[in-house]
Scaffold this motif. Structure first.
Motif, PDB file in Angstrom:
ATOM      1  N   SER A 124      12.602  15.119   1.157  1.00  0.00           N
ATOM      2  CA  SER A 124      12.967  16.535   1.065  1.00  0.00           C
ATOM      3  C   SER A 124      11.772  17.463   0.983  1.00  0.00           C
ATOM      4  O   SER A 124      11.883  18.651   1.259  1.00  0.00           O
ATOM      5  N   HIS A 125      10.613  16.919   0.561  1.00  0.00           N
ATOM      6  CA  HIS A 125       9.453  17.764   0.343  1.00  0.00           C
ATOM      7  C   HIS A 125       8.214  17.121   0.977  1.00  0.00           C
ATOM      8  O   HIS A 125       8.195  15.923   1.250  1.00  0.00           O
ATOM      9  N   THR A 126       7.184  17.917   1.163  1.00  0.00           N
ATOM     10  CA  THR A 126       5.893  17.422   1.630  1.00  0.00           C
ATOM     11  C   THR A 126       4.990  17.254   0.419  1.00  0.00           C
ATOM     12  O   THR A 126       4.482  18.238  -0.136  1.00  0.00           O
ATOM     13  N   LEU A 127       4.818  16.014  -0.019  1.00  0.00           N
ATOM     14  CA  LEU A 127       3.988  15.731  -1.187  1.00  0.00           C
ATOM     15  C   LEU A 127       2.557  15.468  -0.723  1.00  0.00           C
ATOM     16  O   LEU A 127       2.317  14.604   0.128  1.00  0.00           O
ATOM     17  N   ILE A 128       1.605  16.192  -1.272  1.00  0.00           N
ATOM     18  CA  ILE A 128       0.203  16.070  -0.881  1.00  0.00           C
ATOM     19  C   ILE A 128      -0.614  15.606  -2.074  1.00  0.00           C
ATOM     20  O   ILE A 128      -0.159  15.673  -3.226  1.00  0.00           O
ATOM     21  N   ASP A 129      -1.829  15.137  -1.816  1.00  0.00           N
ATOM     22  CA  ASP A 129      -2.723  14.751  -2.894  1.00  0.00           C
ATOM     23  C   ASP A 129      -3.831  15.780  -3.025  1.00  0.00           C
ATOM     24  O   ASP A 129      -3.985  16.692  -2.196  1.00  0.00           O
ATOM     25  N   LEU A 148      -3.352   6.156 -11.026  1.00  0.00           N
ATOM     26  CA  LEU A 148      -3.469   7.594 -10.801  1.00  0.00           C
ATOM     27  C   LEU A 148      -4.776   7.874 -10.079  1.00  0.00           C
ATOM     28  O   LEU A 148      -5.810   7.322 -10.439  1.00  0.00           O
ATOM     29  N   ARG A 149      -4.714   8.753  -9.085  1.00  0.00           N
ATOM     30  CA  ARG A 149      -5.937   9.090  -8.350  1.00  0.00           C
ATOM     31  C   ARG A 149      -6.452  10.425  -8.878  1.00  0.00           C
ATOM     32  O   ARG A 149      -6.142  11.498  -8.357  1.00  0.00           O
ATOM     33  N   MET A 150      -7.257  10.325  -9.954  1.00  0.00           N
ATOM     34  CA  MET A 150      -7.855  11.502 -10.560  1.00  0.00           C
ATOM     35  C   MET A 150      -9.368  11.387 -10.493  1.00  0.00           C
ATOM     36  O   MET A 150      -9.936  10.291 -10.593  1.00  0.00           O
ATOM     37  N   THR A 151     -10.017  12.529 -10.351  1.00  0.00           N
ATOM     38  CA  THR A 151     -11.467  12.565 -10.329  1.00  0.00           C
ATOM     39  C   THR A 151     -12.010  12.314 -11.724  1.00  0.00           C
ATOM     40  O   THR A 151     -11.431  12.749 -12.720  1.00  0.00           O
ATOM     41  N   ARG A 152     -13.124  11.611 -11.789  1.00  0.00           N
ATOM     42  CA  ARG A 152     -13.771  11.356 -13.071  1.00  0.00           C
ATOM     43  C   ARG A 152     -14.028  12.676 -13.798  1.00  0.00           C
ATOM     44  O   ARG A 152     -14.511  13.646 -13.213  1.00  0.00           O
ATOM     45  N   VAL A 202       0.832  -1.203   0.000  1.00  0.00           N
ATOM     46  CA  VAL A 202       0.000   0.000   0.000  1.00  0.00           C
ATOM     47  C   VAL A 202       0.870   1.259   0.000  1.00  0.00           C
ATOM     48  O   VAL A 202       0.638   2.198  -0.766  1.00  0.00           O
ATOM     49  N   LEU A 203       1.876   1.308   0.865  1.00  0.00           N
ATOM     50  CA  LEU A 203       2.760   2.473   0.923  1.00  0.00           C
ATOM     51  C   LEU A 203       3.512   2.670  -0.390  1.00  0.00           C
ATOM     52  O   LEU A 203       3.709   3.800  -0.846  1.00  0.00           O
ATOM     53  N   LEU A 204       3.909   1.583  -1.015  1.00  0.00           N
ATOM     54  CA  LEU A 204       4.636   1.683  -2.267  1.00  0.00           C
ATOM     55  C   LEU A 204       3.732   2.213  -3.378  1.00  0.00           C
ATOM     56  O   LEU A 204       4.129   3.097  -4.149  1.00  0.00           O
ATOM     57  N   ARG A 205       2.515   1.704  -3.444  1.00  0.00           N
ATOM     58  CA  ARG A 205       1.615   2.115  -4.519  1.00  0.00           C
ATOM     59  C   ARG A 205       1.093   3.533  -4.324  1.00  0.00           C
ATOM     60  O   ARG A 205       0.999   4.303  -5.272  1.00  0.00           O
ATOM     61  N   ARG A 206       0.758   3.880  -3.109  1.00  0.00           N
ATOM     62  CA  ARG A 206       0.135   5.178  -2.861  1.00  0.00           C
ATOM     63  C   ARG A 206       1.145   6.318  -2.820  1.00  0.00           C
ATOM     64  O   ARG A 206       0.878   7.408  -3.318  1.00  0.00           O
TER      65      ARG A 206
END
Length: 859
Positions: free
Chosen positions: A834-839, A547-551, A16-20
């Protein structure tokens, strides 16, 4: 002896951590290696060779090791590094679909696919119907080359059919025994050594609290989770405890999942179920059913006596009127659940719960029983409950609102809805059309008061509805196990322009007000391409994707790019499943241009090329079909819209498959290039037709549809559903391509306008312009100027992202400063360390509602 269950749970968390998040839990993936004397000898050459080999394998899959992960790997012994590398590669292959050998019908695809599909079909029919045992071939006359193949036993001529190219029986197209003499070795595909640098993604080392951070990010979302998000959450919670839970979990079905997971460990968590519907969601979660209440439990799971008492006790402590109204809203579900709860068994202890079930089930009140007397005594305490023919009844809030609207009393409906801000905003467009013109000011005032209590996801949905003018068709996504859509002619009148402006201003103003209270940024860098992405919303009906994109979101594609679609499935034991990957082409006006499917393997020579129809997919190898799309060639023959579709030809639902997925490769090197996998959809649910995406060759966009079409009968194909497909896709393009719905760009602009001193915008042509808000400029006006990309204040250097505190881009092709907060659909080489990656949902989640004032209850 190791705990196999714990070991399996840990491996699932790693996946899960790897994919997300592209985080590698190196501790779990590194196998325990018994200490031996040689391990204590430093063998840098051996380790370096192993690291080089691992990096080469990762690059072929489109990945690189981060600095910290590389250092970790270099500290391992050779056996530990080998075990770690194998485990990591296995997880990445399973994610992309590279963990199986993809062998199409024509192994030399696309070159060996016959150009004359009709001749190929006729030869198959003749050979299947006329060929007799121990007789010459009906096609070539050769008497010695006809033999049966296993297991279908069809008589196949080795001269007429090329066993070095075909991978299945040429007559029935079913998979045959790999050891059958008909199958001859074919050329071995040589994987190219070069991988395009723009495809490389970074793998980072997971920290000790990575799982907890991921859980918290899911729990604070303001919109329902997709099925894969819910599954991931449950996997991660298996390694956690109740201390991981934030004070507020805003989405009710997410809250139900969490309570159900920890209920045995902490029964007091049931107090977080604030309404009867919350309790119903919890019960569905306890029965391994959908907490979104879209579908009933497949089977009612027995609940322990202690759990039943706990649930009834919680219901008994809820306010009476909302309790009964909530239960009536889901009447059928509660009636089914009552068979498990046995509420009248505990009527004396929990009389209010028993009263609610009595009203729900229209139970006759029998004063001769203890339960009847308890219910009657409780009913006497509540004036809104009345007795009708020996049975208890009441009227609900929803019925009063609907009654007012049906009677033409929209003003009264508005007064009622003032009590429930969320319902008011959800019904905003309905009220705007129902109210007379002189009441529009009252609607704006009511919205101004109510909007501060409403979820940001509801606000963005309402804003899109207010701004979208009536069109030719309306689009509906009804509740259900899969996202099946339908359309209807839009006969509504447009809203007055003044009212639309006023309502939009209130909704946008509320989002800006909330953003103003968040920590400030000195500089923000935004990518104009974010206008293609739809704002995050409810994902509960979405497929499991990479990819987590909205329809409705779109991504740009080069016009000369080669796309390769792939479909892989494995049928269950004892049941044949025939899936078909097909492509339909339509022109500017959605007129049918052509197709490429199992009956037509080539469209306009090489514009579309199908790898051949496979009609079975036995375990473990399954079957794979491909279709190559030459977008420039399709455009030359008058095509504009290209629609790939997956059909279950023999009407078997996708959820009966042992495994199934469909996806798209962009400019692949080789037959199946894991580094080129752009997206992958899992085939799940009771659907039999999936329309994953569409390609618009004029706007050069690939738009995610992710919708299922209703199907019945046998023999599903484009010839049967072409008109329906065109209607659905045209409506989706009209709704999502008009620009009236809220985009992720607009949400980022709200944040930037309210929180930043300087804003840099990268335009579509690559130039960078800057915006500054003048002290005299109204915040809403500045946000409109920024969102519309009007009148920039300056031209900026292209390295503006290097010094920005917040960056939102489509692709992570920037070099941000350390510690920057970043949204990137494709993070590429951005490092979590190094960075804070958000969704995208995080950008809405931080715009949480608050309570400023409530309208007084109507008298």
């Amino acid at each position: 002896m190791p705990d196999l269950g714990t070991h399996t749970a840990a491996e699932a968390q790693v996946a899960v951590l790897l994919r997300r998040r592209r985080l590698v839990d190196a501790t779990t993936l590194t196998p325990p290696v018994r200490r031996s004397a040689w391990q204590w000898l430093r063998r840098p050459l051996t380790i370096q060779v192993g690291l080089s080999a691992l990096q080469a394998e990762l690059i072929q899959r489109g990945f690189l090791l981060s600095v910290e992960l590389y250092r970790h790997c270099s500290s391992l012994s050779a056996p530990a590094l080998a075990g770690f590398g194998k485990a990591l590669l296995d997880l990445l292959d399973a994610e992309s679909g590279h963990d199986t050998e993809h062998t199409p019908l024509f192994r030399g695809f696309p070159e060996s696919v016959p150009g004359d599909t009709d001749t190929f079909y006729i030869n198959r029919v003749f050979a299947r119907l006329l060929q007799e045992p121990e007789q010459p071939c009906v096609l070539c006359g050769d008497a010695k080359s006809v033999h049966a193949v296993s297991p279908c036993a069809h008589l196949v001529c080795r001269t007429c059919w090329d066993g070095s190219d075909l991978s299945a029986c040429p007559l029935c197209l079913r998979r045959i025994d790999p050891k059958d003499p008909f199958l001859k070795p074919s050329f071995d595909e040589v994987q190219p050594a070069h991988v395009r640098s723009d495809r490389l993604r970074l793998l980072s080392l997971a920290t000790a609290d990575a799982a907890r951070q991921t859980v918290e990010a899911l729990l604070v979302r303001r919109s329902p989770l997709s099925a894969v998000d819910r599954a991931d959450l449950q996997v991660l919670l298996a390694g956690g405890d109740p201390s991981w839970l934030p004070d507020d979990i805003p989405v009710r079905e997410t809250r139900a999942l969490v309570i159900a997971h920890f209920l045995d460990e902490d029964p007091e968590l049931i107090d977080r179920a604030r309404t009867a519907t919350d309790v119903l969601r919890l019960l569905h979660a306890l029965m391994d059913a959908d907490p979104g209440l879209r579908t009933p439990p497949a089977r009612r799971k027995s609940l322990s006596r202690a759990t039943r008492r706990l649930v009834l006790q919680r219901l008994d402590r809820l306010p009476a009127e909302p309790l009964i109204e909530d239960m009536l809203r889901h009447e059928r579900a509660w009636k089914r659940i009552a068979e498990n709860l046995h509420p009248f068994e505990f009527a004396a202890r929990y009389p209010l719960a028993a009263l609610a079930f009595s009203i729900l089930r229209r139970t006759e009140v029998d004063l001769r029983t203890a339960a009847g007397r308890a219910v009657a005594s409780e009913a006497a305490r509540h004036p809104f409950v009345r007795l009708e023919a020996g049975r208890l009844a009441t009227s609900t809030f929803a019925s009063r609102v609907e009654g007012a609207l049906a009677a033409g009393r929209a003003e009264h409906a508005l007064d009622l809805l003032r009590q429930r801000p969320g319902e008011l905003v959800r019904r905003l467009v309905h009220l705007a059309r129902a109210l007379p013109t002189d009441q529009h000011g009252a609607l704006v005032d009511a919205l101004t008061t109510a909007v501060s209590d409403v979820s940001p996801a509801v606000i963005t949905a309402a804003l899109g509805q207010v701004r979208t003018p009536p069109g030719d068709l309306r689009l509906f996504f009804p509740r259900g196990g899969t996202a099946r859509i339908w359309t209807a002619v839009d006969e509504r009148e447009p809203l007055p322009a003044e009212l639309t402006t006023a309502l939009s201003g209130v909704l946008v103003g509320e989002m800006l007000r909330r953003a103003t209270g968040l920590p400030r940024w000195r500089r923000v860098f935004l990518d104009e391409e974010l206008t293609r992405l739809a704002a995050p919303g409810s994902d509960r009906g979405s497929s499991s994707t990479l990819l987590r994109m909205t329809r409705g979101s779109a991504v740009p594609i080069p016009p000369d790019e080669l796309l390769r679609l792939f479909l892989h499935w494995v049928e269950p034991s004892g049941r044949r499943v025939n899936l078909d990957l097909s492509v339909a082409v339509f022109d500017e006006e959605w007129g049918f241009v052509g197709l490429c499917d199992y009956m037509r393997l080539r469209f306009e020579e090489d514009a579309l090329v199908h790898s051949g129809d496979l009609t079975s997919a036995p375990s473990p190898a399954g079957s794979t079909e491909f279709v190559d799309l030459d977008l420039r060639a399709v455009r030359r023959v008058g095509g504009r819209y290209v629609l790939p579709v997956v059909f279950s030809y023999n009407n078997v639902p996708f959820d009966e498959l042992e495994r199934g997925f469909v996806g798209v490769l962009r400019q692949p090197n080789g037959l199946f290039d894991p580094a080129a996998v752009e997206e992958r959809f899992d085939l799940t649910g009771p659907a039999k037709i999936l329309l994953p995406f569409g390609v618009d060759l004029l706007t050069k966009e690939l738009r995610w549809y992710d919708v299922n079409l209703s199907a019945a009968g046998y023999g599903h194909n484009i010839a049967r559903y072409g008109g329906h497909l065109a209607l659905m896709a045209a409506t989706l393009e009209e709704v999502h391509g008009s620009g009236d719905r809220v985009s992720l760009w607009e949400i980022c602009c709200w944040h930037a306008a309210a929180r930043a001193d300087e804003i840099a915008v990268r335009c579509a042509d690559g130039s960078v312009v800057g915006y500054r808000r003048d002290p005299a400029e109204d915040l809403a006006a500045f946000a409109r100027r920024l969102t519309a990309r009007l009148e920039p204040d300056r031209v900026w250097d292209e390295d503006a992202a290097d010094r920005s505190d917040f960056i939102a881009v489509l692709t992570g092709d920037v070099t941000p400063r350390s510690g920057a907060e970043i949204y990137a659909l494709h993070p590429r080489l951005l490092d979590h360390a190094s960075h804070t990656l958000i969704d995208a949902p995080h950008l809405l989640a931080v715009l949480a509602p608050d309570t400023r004032a409530h309208a007084p209850l109507p008298g």
